[in-house]
Design a protein around this motif. Structure first.
Motif, PDB file in Angstrom:
ATOM      1  N   TRP A  68       0.816  -1.207   0.000  1.00  0.00           N
ATOM      2  CA  TRP A  68       0.000   0.000   0.000  1.00  0.00           C
ATOM      3  C   TRP A  68       0.854   1.264   0.000  1.00  0.00           C
ATOM      4  CZ3 TRP A  68      -4.418  -0.381  -1.955  1.00  0.00           C
ATOM      5  CH2 TRP A  68      -5.193  -1.518  -1.770  1.00  0.00           C
ATOM      6  N   ASP A  69       2.037   1.185   0.590  1.00  0.00           N
ATOM      7  CA  ASP A  69       2.947   2.335   0.537  1.00  0.00           C
ATOM      8  C   ASP A  69       3.372   2.614  -0.897  1.00  0.00           C
ATOM      9  OD1 ASP A  69       4.485   4.432   1.519  1.00  0.00           O
ATOM     10  OD2 ASP A  69       6.227   3.163   1.877  1.00  0.00           O
ATOM     11  N   ARG A  70       3.680   1.569  -1.626  1.00  0.00           N
ATOM     12  CA  ARG A  70       4.063   1.742  -3.037  1.00  0.00           C
ATOM     13  C   ARG A  70       2.894   2.266  -3.868  1.00  0.00           C
ATOM     14  NH1 ARG A  70       7.863  -3.611  -3.442  1.00  0.00           N
ATOM     15  NH2 ARG A  70       9.695  -2.622  -2.537  1.00  0.00           N
ATOM     16  N   VAL A  71       1.682   1.813  -3.573  1.00  0.00           N
ATOM     17  CA  VAL A  71       0.507   2.314  -4.289  1.00  0.00           C
ATOM     18  C   VAL A  71       0.300   3.795  -3.979  1.00  0.00           C
ATOM     19  CG1 VAL A  71      -2.008   2.145  -4.480  1.00  0.00           C
ATOM     20  CG2 VAL A  71      -0.625   0.068  -4.438  1.00  0.00           C
ATOM     21  N   CYS A  72       0.401   4.175  -2.715  1.00  0.00           N
ATOM     22  CA  CYS A  72       0.151   5.582  -2.375  1.00  0.00           C
ATOM     23  C   CYS A  72       1.264   6.478  -2.911  1.00  0.00           C
ATOM     24  CB  CYS A  72      -0.056   5.769  -0.879  1.00  0.00           C
ATOM     25  SG  CYS A  72       1.385   6.033   0.131  1.00  0.00           S
ATOM     26  N   PHE A 119      13.846  -0.516  -5.189  1.00  0.00           N
ATOM     27  CA  PHE A 119      14.828   0.565  -5.132  1.00  0.00           C
ATOM     28  C   PHE A 119      14.262   1.823  -4.475  1.00  0.00           C
ATOM     29  CE2 PHE A 119      15.699  -1.731  -9.177  1.00  0.00           C
ATOM     30  CZ  PHE A 119      16.814  -2.418  -8.721  1.00  0.00           C
ATOM     31  N   PHE A 120      12.964   1.991  -4.549  1.00  0.00           N
ATOM     32  CA  PHE A 120      12.330   3.215  -4.092  1.00  0.00           C
ATOM     33  C   PHE A 120      11.952   3.127  -2.614  1.00  0.00           C
ATOM     34  CE2 PHE A 120       9.155   6.678  -4.584  1.00  0.00           C
ATOM     35  CZ  PHE A 120       9.974   7.580  -5.228  1.00  0.00           C
ATOM     36  N   VAL A 121      11.204   2.097  -2.272  1.00  0.00           N
ATOM     37  CA  VAL A 121      10.845   1.841  -0.873  1.00  0.00           C
ATOM     38  C   VAL A 121      11.240   0.408  -0.573  1.00  0.00           C
ATOM     39  CG1 VAL A 121       8.984   1.677   0.801  1.00  0.00           C
ATOM     40  CG2 VAL A 121       8.894   3.430  -0.956  1.00  0.00           C
ATOM     41  N   ILE A 122      12.089   0.227   0.394  1.00  0.00           N
ATOM     42  CA  ILE A 122      12.592  -1.103   0.721  1.00  0.00           C
ATOM     43  C   ILE A 122      11.700  -1.807   1.741  1.00  0.00           C
ATOM     44  CG2 ILE A 122      14.550  -2.369   1.696  1.00  0.00           C
ATOM     45  CD1 ILE A 122      16.317  -0.073   0.596  1.00  0.00           C
ATOM     46  N   GLN A 123      11.268  -1.050   2.751  1.00  0.00           N
ATOM     47  CA  GLN A 123      10.458  -1.656   3.800  1.00  0.00           C
ATOM     48  C   GLN A 123       9.646  -0.596   4.529  1.00  0.00           C
ATOM     49  OE1 GLN A 123      13.024  -3.374   6.728  1.00  0.00           O
ATOM     50  NE2 GLN A 123      13.876  -1.426   7.363  1.00  0.00           N
TER      51      GLN A 123
END
Length: 133
Positions: A68-72, A119-123
């Protein structure tokens, strides 16, 4: 969900409702105006970010929160380029900055491609009173 998470989700939800409504309203008022169209896209980018931050905060596992972080962040990625495009439209500088506007949109698309990769958000991790952020 704790009290802090509930309040944060409520603020994200109100932000989404206001910005989505405003973006749609401005678009409907004058669909042919470049200023109205660019503002609507800018407003909808922020609304997207607000809406999809809610399931990230409410996620029950770090894997769900990461998804959901990647979606937002797909909405966040377009905020700078859409704001620049709106500003140029509002100041009637589109012709003078058309190459820079295109460049910024291409950069946003490149970041969007990186958003789905690690590469953008790891965790996501606990931050303050949030389980996942």
């Amino acid at each position: 969900m704790n009290y802090y998470e509930i309040l944060l989700c409520a603020s994200y939800l109100s932000n989404f409702v206001i910005l989505f409504s405003l973006g749609v309203f401005v678009f409907i008022v004058n669909r042919k105006s470049v200023v109205n169209r660019t503002y609507s896209v800018y407003s909808l980018s922020i609304a997207w970010w607000s809406l999809f931050s809610i399931p990230m905060i409410a996620a029950s596992s770090p894997e769900q929160a990461l998804f959901w972080d990647r979606v937002c962040l797909a909405g966040v990625i377009f905020i700078p380029s859409t704001f620049f495009h709106f500003t140029c439209s509002f100041l009637k500088l589109n012709a003078a900055y058309k190459h820079l506007i295109r460049f910024f949109h291409v950069v946003s698309l490149c970041f969007l491609a990186l958003d789905v990769a690690p590469f953008f958000v790891i965790q996501t991790r606990p931050v303050y009173l949030l389980k996942n952020f």
